[in-house]
Design an enzyme around this catalytic site. Structure first.
Site, PDB file in Angstrom:
ATOM      1  N   PHE A  51      -3.667  -0.452   7.697  1.00  0.00           N
ATOM      2  CA  PHE A  51      -4.441  -1.694   7.570  1.00  0.00           C
ATOM      3  C   PHE A  51      -5.329  -1.682   6.323  1.00  0.00           C
ATOM      4  O   PHE A  51      -5.127  -0.875   5.410  1.00  0.00           O
ATOM      5  CB  PHE A  51      -5.290  -1.963   8.814  1.00  0.00           C
ATOM      6  CG  PHE A  51      -4.499  -2.167  10.071  1.00  0.00           C
ATOM      7  CD1 PHE A  51      -3.200  -2.684  10.057  1.00  0.00           C
ATOM      8  CD2 PHE A  51      -5.051  -1.861  11.313  1.00  0.00           C
ATOM      9  CE1 PHE A  51      -2.485  -2.891  11.238  1.00  0.00           C
ATOM     10  CE2 PHE A  51      -4.342  -2.064  12.493  1.00  0.00           C
ATOM     11  CZ  PHE A  51      -3.054  -2.576  12.450  1.00  0.00           C
TER      12      PHE A  51
ATOM     13  N   PHE B 149       2.975  -8.925  -9.499  1.00  0.00           N
ATOM     14  CA  PHE B 149       4.186  -9.664  -9.149  1.00  0.00           C
ATOM     15  C   PHE B 149       4.608 -10.518 -10.336  1.00  0.00           C
ATOM     16  O   PHE B 149       3.769 -10.912 -11.155  1.00  0.00           O
ATOM     17  CB  PHE B 149       3.925 -10.566  -7.932  1.00  0.00           C
ATOM     18  CG  PHE B 149       4.046  -9.842  -6.625  1.00  0.00           C
ATOM     19  CD1 PHE B 149       3.129  -8.868  -6.260  1.00  0.00           C
ATOM     20  CD2 PHE B 149       5.086 -10.125  -5.739  1.00  0.00           C
ATOM     21  CE1 PHE B 149       3.242  -8.191  -5.059  1.00  0.00           C
ATOM     22  CE2 PHE B 149       5.192  -9.454  -4.535  1.00  0.00           C
ATOM     23  CZ  PHE B 149       4.271  -8.491  -4.187  1.00  0.00           C
TER      24      PHE B 149
ATOM     25  N   LYS C  89       9.144  -5.575  11.542  1.00  0.00           N
ATOM     26  CA  LYS C  89       8.355  -5.150  10.404  1.00  0.00           C
ATOM     27  C   LYS C  89       9.143  -4.297   9.417  1.00  0.00           C
ATOM     28  O   LYS C  89       8.806  -4.221   8.228  1.00  0.00           O
ATOM     29  CB  LYS C  89       7.139  -4.345  10.915  1.00  0.00           C
ATOM     30  CG  LYS C  89       6.142  -3.971   9.843  1.00  0.00           C
ATOM     31  CD  LYS C  89       4.919  -3.334  10.494  1.00  0.00           C
ATOM     32  CE  LYS C  89       4.111  -2.547   9.487  1.00  0.00           C
ATOM     33  NZ  LYS C  89       4.710  -1.250   9.140  1.00  0.00           N
TER      34      LYS C  89
ATOM     35  N   TRP D 195       6.804  -1.001  -7.867  1.00  0.00           N
ATOM     36  CA  TRP D 195       7.943  -1.529  -7.102  1.00  0.00           C
ATOM     37  C   TRP D 195       9.145  -1.682  -8.028  1.00  0.00           C
ATOM     38  O   TRP D 195      10.250  -1.281  -7.720  1.00  0.00           O
ATOM     39  CB  TRP D 195       7.571  -2.890  -6.471  1.00  0.00           C
ATOM     40  CG  TRP D 195       8.565  -3.369  -5.456  1.00  0.00           C
ATOM     41  CD1 TRP D 195       8.528  -3.169  -4.102  1.00  0.00           C
ATOM     42  CD2 TRP D 195       9.771  -4.106  -5.705  1.00  0.00           C
ATOM     43  NE1 TRP D 195       9.631  -3.738  -3.495  1.00  0.00           N
ATOM     44  CE2 TRP D 195      10.408  -4.317  -4.471  1.00  0.00           C
ATOM     45  CE3 TRP D 195      10.381  -4.592  -6.865  1.00  0.00           C
ATOM     46  CZ2 TRP D 195      11.606  -5.005  -4.337  1.00  0.00           C
ATOM     47  CZ3 TRP D 195      11.589  -5.277  -6.737  1.00  0.00           C
ATOM     48  CH2 TRP D 195      12.184  -5.468  -5.484  1.00  0.00           C
TER      49      TRP D 195
ATOM     50  N   ALA E  45      -2.740   2.100  14.136  1.00  0.00           N
ATOM     51  CA  ALA E  45      -3.996   1.945  13.416  1.00  0.00           C
ATOM     52  C   ALA E  45      -5.014   1.125  14.209  1.00  0.00           C
ATOM     53  O   ALA E  45      -6.129   0.930  13.760  1.00  0.00           O
ATOM     54  CB  ALA E  45      -3.727   1.308  12.063  1.00  0.00           C
TER      55      ALA E  45
ATOM     56  N   THR F 211       3.910   1.475  -1.014  1.00  0.00           N
ATOM     57  CA  THR F 211       4.619   1.483  -2.291  1.00  0.00           C
ATOM     58  C   THR F 211       3.732   2.057  -3.393  1.00  0.00           C
ATOM     59  O   THR F 211       4.176   2.873  -4.212  1.00  0.00           O
ATOM     60  CB  THR F 211       5.064   0.044  -2.628  1.00  0.00           C
ATOM     61  OG1 THR F 211       5.831  -0.459  -1.530  1.00  0.00           O
ATOM     62  CG2 THR F 211       5.900  -0.007  -3.887  1.00  0.00           C
TER      63      THR F 211
ATOM     64  N   LYS G 211       0.823  -1.208   0.000  1.00  0.00           N
ATOM     65  CA  LYS G 211       0.000   0.000   0.000  1.00  0.00           C
ATOM     66  C   LYS G 211       0.866   1.270   0.000  1.00  0.00           C
ATOM     67  O   LYS G 211       0.611   2.192  -0.788  1.00  0.00           O
ATOM     68  CB  LYS G 211      -0.911  -0.022   1.234  1.00  0.00           C
ATOM     69  CG  LYS G 211      -2.020   0.983   1.229  1.00  0.00           C
ATOM     70  CD  LYS G 211      -2.926   0.714   2.436  1.00  0.00           C
ATOM     71  CE  LYS G 211      -2.056   0.473   3.640  1.00  0.00           C
ATOM     72  NZ  LYS G 211      -2.675   0.214   4.882  1.00  0.00           N
TER      73      LYS G 211
ATOM     74  N   ARG H 137       2.526   8.536   6.636  1.00  0.00           N
ATOM     75  CA  ARG H 137       2.932   8.442   8.032  1.00  0.00           C
ATOM     76  C   ARG H 137       4.440   8.272   8.188  1.00  0.00           C
ATOM     77  O   ARG H 137       5.116   7.769   7.303  1.00  0.00           O
ATOM     78  CB  ARG H 137       2.239   7.244   8.686  1.00  0.00           C
ATOM     79  CG  ARG H 137       0.751   7.447   8.893  1.00  0.00           C
ATOM     80  CD  ARG H 137       0.085   6.156   9.288  1.00  0.00           C
ATOM     81  NE  ARG H 137       0.130   5.205   8.195  1.00  0.00           N
ATOM     82  CZ  ARG H 137      -0.111   3.910   8.309  1.00  0.00           C
ATOM     83  NH1 ARG H 137      -0.391   3.394   9.487  1.00  0.00           N
ATOM     84  NH2 ARG H 137      -0.063   3.121   7.250  1.00  0.00           N
TER      85      ARG H 137
END
Lengths: 556, 556
Positions: free
Chosen positions: B301, B381, B107, B409, B273, B75, B73, B96
């Protein structure tokens, strides 16, 4: 006559662009990392460029044992640098950065006072360039890693943890805390506690490290606890030296700001003066000496603690040779050493002054013992009477002590010209024969005894049984060849805060030793040492505010 | 083919001088506060200058329920803004800032990935401009003040303290702690605990405040506990609003950095979140809309939590009207929602894809319910097969859902041109009829029921007795007219993390309410909510390092 507050004076001066300040002392723009237009960090690459430049002179500003009357050591440090510039010399300030805890609590910041301040004082007293926060984060990352390591199976067999957590606030309630209560049914619950950030060993390490490689070596040496075989467990054993170094990479770089008279000021590092050595960073001091002909620096508390540790820990570790010392005193404080109560300081009392002078005398003798030329600086107050001033000058003249009156609080650099001229002349005429007072390879008892007898004027030291066991343990572990970091009351030459003046016929009671293996010293505690201050009944927080135009008030 | 790591890609790009970036979006030099040459804060005075400028368009990037397959998200948020610039539109990112805890833990950071990142990523993932540290300090200053107030006599009659402490680390051992043990013989000892900084109400306040005055109002409203009469005690009662505002004065200013393709990025605020609303600051979003024709923002999220709270809390509080939503999905993640295990994602499985699509479908329906035009973005992908892509596009075509494939990406902005063009066309042709899904003045039960039924597709809500009592209490105190901040698992539309896809025939179990009166919402907890993460068995710290040239590795 009404005086402006420090923050009013500071806010009234327009700071020069920090790039101009940098330029004025030979720092190139590409070596600067700007934090706004009034603060910058300096890349450590500068040392490579200046490698072959001759070092300037190093001047330590220290003081008599502090009293509630105030001595103004930071103010004289800043004022002297301003005064040196005023008489045409190139000078720089190298001093400590303040902790937020006292700023929000009671003591206030550490930016000097009156017309001898460093600016921007709000920034300096708040987050500045983030060094304190980085140190807090690095320190607590070690704690989080340790408890997680134990939680995940404790592969290293950690038996007990001596590494506490830190917060950069005065938070009495965190002095002692029970943690790790919520997992594995509290099986790993343990006693812990929080020190204030400036008491972190990582702060001392930042201040003693010579470069990134040395920083990593020192971080790796930190002892965080002991394993089931009672062998020390280090940060290197945890495997997180690299991560800590990344967290600290910017905190290692010295900060450049300026005085109210635009003298460059390197303000970097602020280790507690009890549990650590209380001096700004070696990197900043060394950089000052590369950049300026005169670097004026200071050390925490009176000369018995601050100057002693500056000489025996910082100068020893960094190979520095101080050229001169300024011993700051005030007539008010000397009168308190002579037995006058604070409320009575407004009254002329030459007898009390004469009774208090032996405190100053002992510190001056100590400077002689370290082999460093000295000047006494008397920070003059309006209430000092002519008779008192005359008595003090007469004493100095009779004993042959160089002495200068200063009024840097009221007049800035112009108020310190006499002192600056004496310092310059002293350095020109009197070579320094500086040497540490003890050999680091001596036994722990010998080192303690030397400090107690030579510096404090004690008859000797008295060790608890626990300390004797600790000495045997440190000898077994090979940690006994480190310098000593004395943790003693700052109010007296003795370990009894009530004994003012120049006490005699006392012993120093060593209650406990602690090893700061990364910083590279053994802390010797005499009496209780506070590593987490509390807030007073009326914390400064209650008086701090910001208006709609962003103007801050209530910082001091 | 080998891919470079995110940090390698980021380190290979030379950032533009941040003053050029600022200039490119109309920020004047005197409105910038530089933090080095690649980061700056922007003075809030800019809003006065731009007061009469027409706002640009606001685009929210949200996603399906997250799976271990990853959706990208952030990205896509960054890549879309880059792509908009690529097709000649003026765009800005508003997102953020990350917490250090996950960076040192598991993470990783929050800088996007591949060729759609914001830089400097090391700084962003470490101390950045100090916002997190300022919030930590302000939060813990309240704690220190409370315990000191009790210690000094407890004039306010504080009976129990609900305000916990925070640290910006993953530190499991601090989840629960007993504090205030060392004074008054432990008479004031109490249970406490530490949340991670991003879970602090002060973080949520920074993100919802419109200016300094509003910040102070909100800080003052924070409830820190209850007195002996069970009346709420606020920060205003403590008298420290001004001090907190001073500590937070710079944290309130938005931060400007750039993407790898030099698109301006406002990175400011990062509330959790779950316990909070998970969006960047209102100030940054509003500023983006003043500076650019298109502001691309995101929320934490999936859309059931992130977009719902973005709409119902942030947009409602700030009076924002979003113009378009991008719902991000991947074929991999949809296959997981269709029942495929992560290890099997490499195999073509059109049936599983079709079985997983209803999750996406529900989120799209929700965007329709909020009245906001949408586009589905499929983050492509390499392993996605032609048959899978065809099946997905066929579904979208059959249902009339706008959809675009992106490869940001791998290709940066160039990989998002199709998406950017669709978004621009959507905004030009389809007006937004945005409205919150519930009326803030409705009863708490009505608000909960509306969210559960309309957004989650539940049959209704089930309340514990404790929650019923809390509702009565909040009604008594007049706190019931606030929006709801749902704290629910992000993995499912339901409150059971195991129910993937589009579950039906379930109820939402409300276990507890918490009041965030300063932020201005009521947190409704369904199941356990983690406000302090733990470290994994192998924390990222073990792999982070810095070499002698200052090059950092191991951040991601």
């Amino acid at each position: 006559m009404t005086y402006k507050s420090d923050i009013e004076i500071a806010q009234a001066v327009a700071p020069s662009d920090i790039r101009e300040i940098a330029d004025s002392c030979g720092v190139e723009t590409n070596e600067l990392e700007l934090y706004g237009y009034n603060k910058a960090k300096i890349s450590l690459d500068i040392f490579k460029r200046l490698e072959h430049k001759t070092d300037g002179k190093l001047i330590l500003v220290t003081a008599i044992n502090p009293t509630p009357a105030g001595e103004g050591k930071s103010t004289v440090t800043i004022g002297l640098a301003q005064a040196l510039n005023k008489i045409g010399k190139q000078a720089i300030v190298a001093m400590r950065e303040p902790s937020l805890g006292p700023v929000m609590g009671m003591k206030g910041g550490a930016a000097g006072g009156g017309y001898a301040q460093v600016i921007p004082m709000e920034d300096l007293n708040l987050h500045f360039t983030g060094d304190m926060h980085a140190i807090t984060t690095a320190h607590n990352s070690v704690s989080a890693f340790i408890d997680n390591h134990i939680f995940q199976g404790n592969e290293l067999g950690i038996d007990h943890v001596t590494w506490k957590r830190v917060v950069d606030l005065n938070d009495r309630a965190l002095r002692q805390a029970v943690v790790a209560l919520s997992d594995h049914n509290g099986r790993h619950a343990r006693n812990d506690g929080f020190d204030i950030t400036v008491a972190s060993e990582i702060m001392a390490i930042i201040c003693l490290a010579s470069d990134m490689t040395d920083l990593k070596t020192r971080l790796g040496r930190i002892i965080i606890g002991f394993d089931y075989q009672q062998k020390p467990v280090t940060v290197a054993d945890l495997g997180i030296v690299g991560a800590l170094a990344v967290i600290l990479k910017d905190a290692l770089k010295p900060n450049l700001i300026q005085t109210l008279e635009h003298t460059p000021a390197l303000v970097h590092g602020g280790p507690f003066a009890n549990i650590a050595h209380g001096c700004n960073s070696v990197i900043a001091t060394r950089l000052g000496m590369k950049l300026a002909d005169y670097t004026v620096t200071e050390a925490g508390f009176g000369a018995d603690l601050g100057a002693e540790k500056f000489f025996d820990i910082k100068c020893r570790a960094a190979g520095l040779k101080p050229d001169a010392v300024v011993v700051v005193a005030t007539i008010r404080a000397l009168k308190m050493h002579g037995g006058v109560e604070k409320a009575e300081l407004g009254n002329e009392n030459v007898d009390a002054l004469l009774a208090g002078i032996p405190n100053l005398e002992k510190h001056v003798e100590n400077m002689q013992a370290f082999g460093v030329p000295y000047v006494i600086a008397i920070n003059k107050f309006v209430a000092d009477t002519d008779n008192e001033v005359a008595a003090l000058l007469e004493w100095a003249k009779a004993k042959g002590h160089p002495i200068a009156l200063t009024e840097v609080w009221e007049h800035g650099g112009a108020g310190g010209v006499e002192l600056a001229e004496q310092v310059v002349e002293l350095i020109a005429k009197t070579p320094s024969h500086f040497a540490p007072i003890y050999d680091a390879d001596a036994s722990i008892v010998d080192k303690l005894t030397t400090i107690a007898k030579t510096v404090y004027g004690a008859d000797g030291v008295r060790l608890t049984k626990a300390v004797e066991r600790q000495i045997a343990e440190y000898e077994r572990l090979g940690f006994d060849r480190l310098p000593i970091c004395m943790a003693k009351t700052q109010y007296s030459l003795s370990d009894n805060a009530k004994l003012l003046g120049r006490p005699q016929g006392f012993e120093i009671h060593i209650r406990e030793l602690r090893i700061s293996n990364g910083a590279g010293f053994i802390v010797a505690l005499t009496g209780a040492v506070m590593t987490m201050p509390g807030l007073p009944k009326h914390p400064a927080m209650l008086d701090i505010d910001i208006d709609e135009d962003g103007v801050v008030k209530g910082l001091f």
